[in-house]
Design a protein around this motif. Structure first.
Motif, PDB file in Angstrom:
ATOM      1  N   TRP A   1       0.842  -1.200   0.000  1.00 17.89           N
ATOM      2  CA  TRP A   1       0.000   0.000   0.000  1.00 17.89           C
ATOM      3  C   TRP A   1       0.870   1.240   0.000  1.00 17.89           C
TER       4      TRP A   1
ATOM      5  N   THR B   1      -6.706  -2.176  -9.285  1.00 19.86           N
ATOM      6  CA  THR B   1      -6.151  -1.105  -8.465  1.00 19.86           C
ATOM      7  C   THR B   1      -7.253  -0.578  -7.563  1.00 19.86           C
TER       8      THR B   1
ATOM      9  N   GLU C   1      -0.885   8.314  -1.864  1.00 19.21           N
ATOM     10  CA  GLU C   1      -0.767   9.248  -2.981  1.00 19.21           C
ATOM     11  C   GLU C   1      -1.456  10.553  -2.631  1.00 19.21           C
TER      12      GLU C   1
ATOM     13  N   TRP D   1      -4.778   9.468  -0.319  1.00 23.05           N
ATOM     14  CA  TRP D   1      -5.262   8.220  -0.918  1.00 23.05           C
ATOM     15  C   TRP D   1      -4.394   7.049  -0.500  1.00 23.05           C
TER      16      TRP D   1
ATOM     17  N   THR E   1     -10.053   6.677   0.323  1.00 23.32           N
ATOM     18  CA  THR E   1      -9.904   7.834   1.187  1.00 23.32           C
ATOM     19  C   THR E   1     -11.220   8.052   1.918  1.00 23.32           C
TER      20      THR E   1
ATOM     21  N   ARG F   1      -8.193   2.334  -4.676  1.00 21.52           N
ATOM     22  CA  ARG F   1      -7.846   3.657  -4.125  1.00 21.52           C
ATOM     23  C   ARG F   1      -8.902   3.995  -3.088  1.00 21.52           C
TER      24      ARG F   1
ATOM     25  N   VAL G   1      -3.415   3.433  -1.894  1.00 28.47           N
ATOM     26  CA  VAL G   1      -3.481   2.821  -3.220  1.00 28.47           C
ATOM     27  C   VAL G   1      -2.685   1.522  -3.226  1.00 28.47           C
TER      28      VAL G   1
ATOM     29  N   PRO H   1     -14.204   1.841  -2.039  1.00 24.53           N
ATOM     30  CA  PRO H   1     -12.999   2.294  -2.735  1.00 24.53           C
ATOM     31  C   PRO H   1     -13.297   2.639  -4.189  1.00 24.53           C
TER      32      PRO H   1
END
Length: 107
Positions: free
Chosen positions: A20, A68, A23, A27, A72, A70, A29, A58
């Motif tokens: 992990w 992928t 970003e 985030w 938050t 991501r 990711v 996500p």
């Protein structure tokens, strides 16, 4: 809703996670690879179940055999404990379903 974690808190929690990255400071990711497309789709379905159960969803990108994720916490403006609880569950789903990594053949 949890409160936004500090950069130090994020760094500490990230140190125990494999693969992990953070970003843009907000985030989490990670990319997961599969030997076949069917495995990536099965994994995404499992992630959807987890996200619904946790009511925390996500961003998901499916690129053939790579998924992928991501994540938050929009309301907190960054990363929270809920994000880290979610990614731990995602990693468990990946590790716990060995058959999803195997290519499936249709008759």
């Amino acid at each position: 809703m949890g409160s936004k974690l500090t950069a130090e808190e994020v760094k500490a929690r990230l140190s125990v996670l494999e693969g992990w990255m953070v970003e843009e400071g907000k985030w989490l990711v990670k990319k997961y690879r599969f030997p076949a497309f069917a495995g990536s789709i099965a994994f995404v379905n499992r992630i959807a179940d987890i996200a619904e159960a946790m009511n925390h969803h996500p961003m998901i990108a499916i690129d053939y055999r790579m998924v992928t994720l991501r994540l938050t916490s929009w309301n907190a403006g960054g990363l929270t404990e809920l994000d880290f609880a979610s990614v731990a569950r995602y990693d468990e789903a990946y590790a716990g379903n060995a058959d999803q990594h195997m290519p499936q053949r249709l008759l």
